[in-house]
Structures are given as C-alpha cells and as structure tokens.
Design a protein around this motif. Sequence first.
Motif, PDB file in Angstrom:
ATOM      1  N   TYR A  29      -5.558  11.674 -11.250  1.00  0.00           N
ATOM      2  CA  TYR A  29      -4.511  11.044 -10.447  1.00  0.00           C
ATOM      3  C   TYR A  29      -5.078  10.787  -9.067  1.00  0.00           C
ATOM      4  N   THR A  30      -5.065   9.541  -8.628  1.00  0.00           N
ATOM      5  CA  THR A  30      -5.607   9.245  -7.306  1.00  0.00           C
ATOM      6  C   THR A  30      -4.564   8.487  -6.502  1.00  0.00           C
ATOM      7  N   ILE A  31      -3.971   9.146  -5.566  1.00  0.00           N
ATOM      8  CA  ILE A  31      -3.150   8.491  -4.559  1.00  0.00           C
ATOM      9  C   ILE A  31      -3.649   9.035  -3.232  1.00  0.00           C
ATOM     10  N   GLY A  32      -4.348   8.193  -2.501  1.00  0.00           N
ATOM     11  CA  GLY A  32      -5.145   8.660  -1.388  1.00  0.00           C
ATOM     12  C   GLY A  32      -4.413   8.750  -0.070  1.00  0.00           C
ATOM     13  N   SER A  33      -5.071   9.394   0.888  1.00  0.00           N
ATOM     14  CA  SER A  33      -4.548   9.566   2.241  1.00  0.00           C
ATOM     15  C   SER A  33      -5.337   8.755   3.255  1.00  0.00           C
ATOM     16  N   SER A  34      -6.291   7.944   2.799  1.00  0.00           N
ATOM     17  CA  SER A  34      -7.114   7.168   3.716  1.00  0.00           C
ATOM     18  C   SER A  34      -6.263   6.158   4.474  1.00  0.00           C
ATOM     19  N   GLY A  35      -6.465   6.154   5.782  1.00  0.00           N
ATOM     20  CA  GLY A  35      -5.636   5.363   6.676  1.00  0.00           C
ATOM     21  C   GLY A  35      -4.606   6.204   7.391  1.00  0.00           C
ATOM     22  N   HIS A  36      -4.313   7.375   6.811  1.00  0.00           N
ATOM     23  CA  HIS A  36      -3.316   8.285   7.386  1.00  0.00           C
ATOM     24  C   HIS A  36      -3.966   9.552   7.946  1.00  0.00           C
ATOM     25  N   GLU A  37      -5.242   9.450   8.308  1.00  0.00           N
ATOM     26  CA  GLU A  37      -5.944  10.622   8.829  1.00  0.00           C
ATOM     27  C   GLU A  37      -5.326  11.158  10.110  1.00  0.00           C
ATOM     28  N   GLY A  38      -4.558  10.315  10.792  1.00  0.00           N
ATOM     29  CA  GLY A  38      -3.899  10.750  12.017  1.00  0.00           C
ATOM     30  C   GLY A  38      -2.918  11.887  11.823  1.00  0.00           C
ATOM     31  N   MET A  39      -2.508  12.137  10.582  1.00  0.00           N
ATOM     32  CA  MET A  39      -1.603  13.258  10.329  1.00  0.00           C
ATOM     33  C   MET A  39      -2.246  14.601  10.627  1.00  0.00           C
ATOM     34  N   ALA A  82      -2.394   3.227  -5.163  1.00  0.00           N
ATOM     35  CA  ALA A  82      -2.876   4.398  -5.906  1.00  0.00           C
ATOM     36  C   ALA A  82      -3.694   3.918  -7.085  1.00  0.00           C
ATOM     37  N   GLY A  83      -4.554   4.823  -7.554  1.00  0.00           N
ATOM     38  CA  GLY A  83      -5.276   4.580  -8.798  1.00  0.00           C
ATOM     39  C   GLY A  83      -5.971   3.234  -8.845  1.00  0.00           C
ATOM     40  N   ALA A  84      -5.643   2.449  -9.883  1.00  0.00           N
ATOM     41  CA  ALA A  84      -6.304   1.177 -10.107  1.00  0.00           C
ATOM     42  C   ALA A  84      -5.634   0.026  -9.366  1.00  0.00           C
ATOM     43  N   ASP A  85      -4.665   0.324  -8.510  1.00  0.00           N
ATOM     44  CA  ASP A  85      -3.984  -0.721  -7.754  1.00  0.00           C
ATOM     45  C   ASP A  85      -4.993  -1.513  -6.919  1.00  0.00           C
ATOM     46  N   MET A  86      -4.953  -2.839  -7.051  1.00  0.00           N
ATOM     47  CA  MET A  86      -5.864  -3.716  -6.314  1.00  0.00           C
ATOM     48  C   MET A  86      -5.044  -4.504  -5.299  1.00  0.00           C
ATOM     49  N   PRO A  87      -5.145  -4.179  -4.003  1.00  0.00           N
ATOM     50  CA  PRO A  87      -4.321  -4.863  -3.018  1.00  0.00           C
ATOM     51  C   PRO A  87      -4.575  -6.356  -2.932  1.00  0.00           C
ATOM     52  N   THR A  88      -5.775  -6.801  -3.318  1.00  0.00           N
ATOM     53  CA  THR A  88      -6.075  -8.231  -3.239  1.00  0.00           C
ATOM     54  C   THR A  88      -5.315  -9.051  -4.279  1.00  0.00           C
ATOM     55  N   THR A  89      -4.624  -8.395  -5.223  1.00  0.00           N
ATOM     56  CA  THR A  89      -3.813  -9.154  -6.185  1.00  0.00           C
ATOM     57  C   THR A  89      -2.473  -9.574  -5.590  1.00  0.00           C
ATOM     58  N   TYR A  90      -2.060  -8.949  -4.505  1.00  0.00           N
ATOM     59  CA  TYR A  90      -0.786  -9.329  -3.881  1.00  0.00           C
ATOM     60  C   TYR A  90      -0.893  -9.499  -2.367  1.00  0.00           C
ATOM     61  N   MET A  91      -2.081  -9.319  -1.811  1.00  0.00           N
ATOM     62  CA  MET A  91      -2.332  -9.560  -0.393  1.00  0.00           C
ATOM     63  C   MET A  91      -3.525 -10.501  -0.256  1.00  0.00           C
ATOM     64  N   ALA A  92      -3.472 -11.345   0.739  1.00  0.00           N
ATOM     65  CA  ALA A  92      -4.619 -12.205   1.000  1.00  0.00           C
ATOM     66  C   ALA A  92      -5.819 -11.343   1.390  1.00  0.00           C
ATOM     67  N   LYS A  93      -7.002 -11.802   1.005  1.00  0.00           N
ATOM     68  CA  LYS A  93      -8.203 -11.009   1.263  1.00  0.00           C
ATOM     69  C   LYS A  93      -8.383 -10.737   2.756  1.00  0.00           C
ATOM     70  N   HIS A  94      -8.055 -11.723   3.598  1.00  0.00           N
ATOM     71  CA  HIS A  94      -8.243 -11.514   5.040  1.00  0.00           C
ATOM     72  C   HIS A  94      -7.284 -10.460   5.567  1.00  0.00           C
ATOM     73  N   GLU A  95      -6.109 -10.300   4.935  1.00  0.00           N
ATOM     74  CA  GLU A  95      -5.176  -9.253   5.345  1.00  0.00           C
ATOM     75  C   GLU A  95      -5.721  -7.872   4.993  1.00  0.00           C
ATOM     76  N   VAL A  96      -6.290  -7.750   3.794  1.00  0.00           N
ATOM     77  CA  VAL A  96      -6.882  -6.484   3.374  1.00  0.00           C
ATOM     78  C   VAL A  96      -8.051  -6.127   4.289  1.00  0.00           C
ATOM     79  N   GLU A  97      -8.874  -7.102   4.599  1.00  0.00           N
ATOM     80  CA  GLU A  97     -10.033  -6.845   5.450  1.00  0.00           C
ATOM     81  C   GLU A  97      -9.623  -6.495   6.874  1.00  0.00           C
ATOM     82  N   ALA A  98      -8.529  -7.072   7.343  1.00  0.00           N
ATOM     83  CA  ALA A  98      -8.039  -6.741   8.691  1.00  0.00           C
ATOM     84  C   ALA A  98      -7.596  -5.279   8.758  1.00  0.00           C
ATOM     85  N   GLU A  99      -6.940  -4.792   7.707  1.00  0.00           N
ATOM     86  CA  GLU A  99      -6.555  -3.383   7.647  1.00  0.00           C
ATOM     87  C   GLU A  99      -7.784  -2.489   7.633  1.00  0.00           C
TER      88      GLU A  99
END
Length: 729
Positions: free
Chosen positions: A63-73, A286-303
Amino acid sequence: MDRATIVHENFLRRVAQGDLPPGAEPHGPLGREAAVQLYRSGCLTRALDIVSRRMQAAGEGFYTIGSSGHEGMAAVAAALRPTDMAFLHYRDAAFQIERANQVPGQSILWDMLLSFACSREDPISGGRHKVLGSKALNIPPQTSTIASHLPKAVGAAYSVGLTKRVKPEHQALPDDAIVMCSFGDASANHSTAQGAINSSCWTAFQKIPMPVLWVCEDNGIGISTRTPSGWIAANFAHRPGLGYFACDGLDIYDTYATARAAAEFVRTRRKPAFLHLRTVRLYGHAGADMPTTYMAKHEVEAEEANDPLLHSVRLLGEAGALEREEALAIYQETLERVERVRAEAVTRPRLKTASEVMASLIPPKRENAPSNGPSAEAREAAFGAELKAMESPQIMSRLINWALTDLMLEHREIALMGEDVCAKGGVYGVTQKLGQRFGRARVIDTLLDEQSILGLGLGMAQNGFLPIPEIQFLAYYHNAEDQIRGEGATLPFFSNGQYSNPMVLRIAGLGYQKGFGGHFHNDNSFAALRDVPGVILCCPSNGADAAKLLRECVRLAREEQRLVVFLEPIALYPMRDLHEPGDALWLRHYPEPSERIGFGEVTSHGDGRDLAIVSYANGLHLSLQAQKRLAGEGIAVRVIDLHWLNPLPEEALLEALGDAERVLVVDETRRTGGLAEALMTLLTERTGKPQARYVAEDSFIPTGPAYAATMPSVDGIVEAARALAGGKA
C-alpha cells in the motif's frame, strides 16, 4: 520514468547546481539545530515514500499513499508536545517521524518499514495495515481517513477540560494537553469534517473548553478534483469561535512559527484553532495513480519544482544552518540507510491465518479499581423520594433511569451525551433528573448531529471516560454509522489491541409504536450493527432485565474495553400489561444494584416440550401472550429471551432449547437481513429439530392504524406455532 524517480533526480541535480526555488527568508524562533532536525525528518519521509514504491513493485509492500510534499508537518510536530494527542491525516509520516525524535527509545524507521511490509511485528497494527500511529507517541492509528477521525478529536479535546472536574480512572492526557487533528483540503468539504469543526466552534462559543487544533494540509486537490483557489480560507478564516492561522507549508521556519502560535492560542485560551498549511502533493494520490492523466504536464512539473525539500535546503543555507553539500549528503545517506533497513524488514514474518488476523478484534481486558457499588448515603442523596417508589413495580423507562443513576454513582468516569438528554430528559423521559443529579458536565446536551454525538463519546473514551451516548431513534444511527464501523470498532483491530473505544451506545428503536411513528421513529432493522466485527448488541424485553443487562454492558465496556450497543425497545418503555388491560404483569421491581444478566446468558419462560419460541424485545412480549393461548390448546411452550443479539448466545440458546421438540423463531426484524436468518442457520447446523420462523415483512413501517401490519402479531405467532406443532394441536 515515474514521477517519484523524476522528483528524486530533480532534487539531486538542483541541489548540486544550487538551483533552488525562491521564497521568503528564514524567520521566527526555529533554531539551527532544530531546523536541521526537521530537514532530516523530511528526508526520511521522502526516502520512505521512495522505498515503499520499490517495495510494492517487488511484492514486498502492499500500500503506497505517500507524504511527499507534506514534509512541513514535521515542523507542526516540533511545535507541539508529545503529550498532545494527535489524530493524523494519512500523509503525515513527517509528523510521526519528528514526534519520535521527541520521545526517547524510538526506532521509527524500523517501525514504519515493518508497517509497509505488513509484518506482524509492526508495533502499531501488527501487520494489518500500512498505518500511521503509535501508542508511545500518543498517536491513535488512522487508516485511509476521509474526515471520519475529526468527530472523535472533538471528544478527546472536550475530555481534557472535563478531567479538571471529573477525574477518570485511566486518564491519558495531562490537564494542559491539546488535541491535534489533521486532514486534507478535499476532506475539509466532507460533511463529517464540517460537522466536527462546527461542533468545536459551537462548544467554544458557549465558553466550554475545547482545546483542539485543526490542521488542514491544503495541496489544492483531492485525487483528481481541484479545490477552488481560496476556498479553504474563505470557508474557515472567519468562523465564530475559531482562531485562524495560515502559513506556507513549504517553509519549515514559517510553519514552525505559525504552528507554535496556533498551539499557544489553543493551549492558553482553550479554544479551537484552524491551522491552514499550504502544501503540494508529489507523485499523485496513491499507488499507481498517474497525475498526468488528469492534470496537464506543466501543472505537475510546477508542483514538483516547488518541492519542499528544495525549499528547506535554501532556507537552511540562508540561515547558516547547513550547506548545500551537507544537505545533499544527508538526503543520500538517508535513502541508503532506508534501503539497508528495508532489506531486513521485508524478511520479518507476516500474518497468515484467520485467527492471527482476528486476534485484535477484541481488545484485552484491563485492570480497574474494585467497586462495591454506590453507598447508601449517595443513593439516598441522588434518589430522594424515589427510593420509596422502588418498593413498587415500575415501567421499563423508569428502571433504566434508575440503573443509569446507580451506575453513574458507582463509576465517576461515566458520562452521558445526546440530544435533549439533560434538560428534557430525552424524548421518552428515560434520562429525566440525571442532569440535576450529576450536572451538565456528565449529562451533556449535544447539538443535533449524530456524528458529533458518537465522536464525542469515542474521543472521551481515549482519555479514560466511559461514555454512554444516546441516539434518539434507531433510524438516526444511519446518519453516523461510520463512527462505529470505521472508527470505534476498527481501533483495537488496527492498533493490535493497544487502543480501544469502550462505550455503551444507547439507541431507542424497533417498532410497534402506536401514536408516533413512520419509518424514522419505528425502525425494525439493526443489520448495520450486527455486521460490524467486535460490536456487542444487547436488547432487553422488560424493565428488570433492562437494568441488569445495562449493568453488564457497562461492565463489558469498563473491564473488557468493549464497544456495546444497548438497543431499547421504544414500545416497551411504558408497557404495563401482558395478557389483559390492567393486569400490570409487564411491570417489574427494580433489581438490587449488584444483580446482572451475564454476557451470553438467555432467560427461559416455562419448560414446555412441544415447542420452544425464541425471541427478544417486543417479540418476547407477544410470544408470552401466545404461550398462554397455546397452553389452552394443549401445546406446551417454553419461551426463550435471547437478550444478546450480537454475537448470538449460541451455546446458552442450544442448552435452553433442551428437550423441546420444535423451535419457532419470532423475529420483529425483516425477512431479508433479519436476525432470524442467523438463528435459522444456527438451528439447522446444530440441531435436528423441526423449525420455522415468523418475521416482519420486507417493508418500512407506516404511521397510523397500520403501524403493526407488517410485523409479527400474537395471532400470527399462534398460527405459526400450530402449523409447526402439527398433529399435537
């Protein structure tokens, strides 16, 4: 390459080149050593996310649901005390890692990898889930929470103030503790979150202590659905009774300073606060979720360009706390260390058998101070003139009231809560005078929200109280059933028995109300309760049994840490007669406070051999009437009162059937999904006796003269008994 690899390689390249994202200068009270420690916690968070994906690809993790991006916690954890209970969002590995640094003797990397590997040696869940949580760190485990943990945070926070007036036997939190509860921006829109936050504000607005810190980790998206820009601030910044604090979650200095200010606000004012933490989400949901299937690539790269670890490297360099080369070395060393430990963690044993998996469904018993029951002096002060009334038989609702009084006299940690339970005494007067006897601190009139009622109970149980929440009608339970299924019942399961939610949930229900009904107030289905593993369901049929069973339910909660539902049949609350109007045969004397009906016991009425009728609640009342009529026809009947509807008292029932030749099950729940299905299965598997069932139709219940048309009747029971008895009749 997958996004995790891209983020990783971007970090290595950009740190080496000094290509760091711009931002504010480091400010606030965070010292150099502490800042470096937060960075280390962030690196470990990131390394665990990377390795967990490798483990899943290798079949070593599940099971992979990550915390990357939320390290500020990690900075939020550093701003709090380890004695502050934390109910965590599933992206809060950084919080747990940093809190482990505050508590001696922790092995957080090993522990979390065991959880990723689903090893039975995992110290929190025993291999049942990849779950954040730790008894030593005061973090009750949460799984894939979508706001279901917020209501119990309200209850835990309320309990902190209550302990100053009522000291429970097993107090877990110090008097100056606060409760932290974190969640995502998408979950903030859930009705459960809205209700819980509203409940905290509603309570604080009345100047009742409510030391809860809400932490919203706003990464702007829920799986694929965007959170409108500015929505969280617009929704929560100006709520009455709620302090609002906002910070940049990519900036550990800003986050630490703001979290400290928010925690100080809550700790000193004993009011709720909302910490709005702006974050990013890396790798997708999480897991095999691919953000580029529902977000523009430039949006993913900006994050990804806004990686909080990159911000931390810049901030640490500007603060003179850590050079880029040192920061890069820490990151690489951390990843290498996690890989080394992973190699050992994946070899540790896992759960294999059903019995191993189910071992933690039932929490362990716990030690309690011995009790000799309420003193004569305390009872006289509480009951007054009603002691004289105990010499006469009474209706069920009054005997339940007296039982609650004696129990609250005996156990100071018992608190009642629900709509109208204090000032009004409940819809049917069952809790009348309890508010005068024990005060509003222990008899709590709640707002009209079943999720808040159950959450209040679940949270108070985390701090040593024994809650007895009330749901006014069985149909209303469905508004909040996930608090029992998703939170209360699963807590011992996912904590390997380290945490539990002992409580007795009172629900008025079932059918046969003549003057007040319809499907909301007459509900004859409790399948949603019987379907939850570990929940005990008890249902009395008369007042004396109700008092004795309620005492046993409290014992089960107090001594065995069980979650018990006490289902009270509304139509029998005022019942006085059995066979004829005015015979008063359904009234009962109040049993002595020491008398109980034990868990799993049944009661037999008569010893007829021709036929045994198995029933409970209203069905028992009807079956006893049928028993008399059948006796006049030469059919000798025994009637068995189940009392316990989940788990079924199988052995006691089979023993009570004894030499009865036939068995008729009378069940006021519906034909489909009703209790009779389980009873008929048991009888088929364990006896060779001829059997039949007589049950309610698959229908809702109407208001008016036809209130009982779909339900079992005395005439129907007699007819079914005749048919089953055959030639005997």
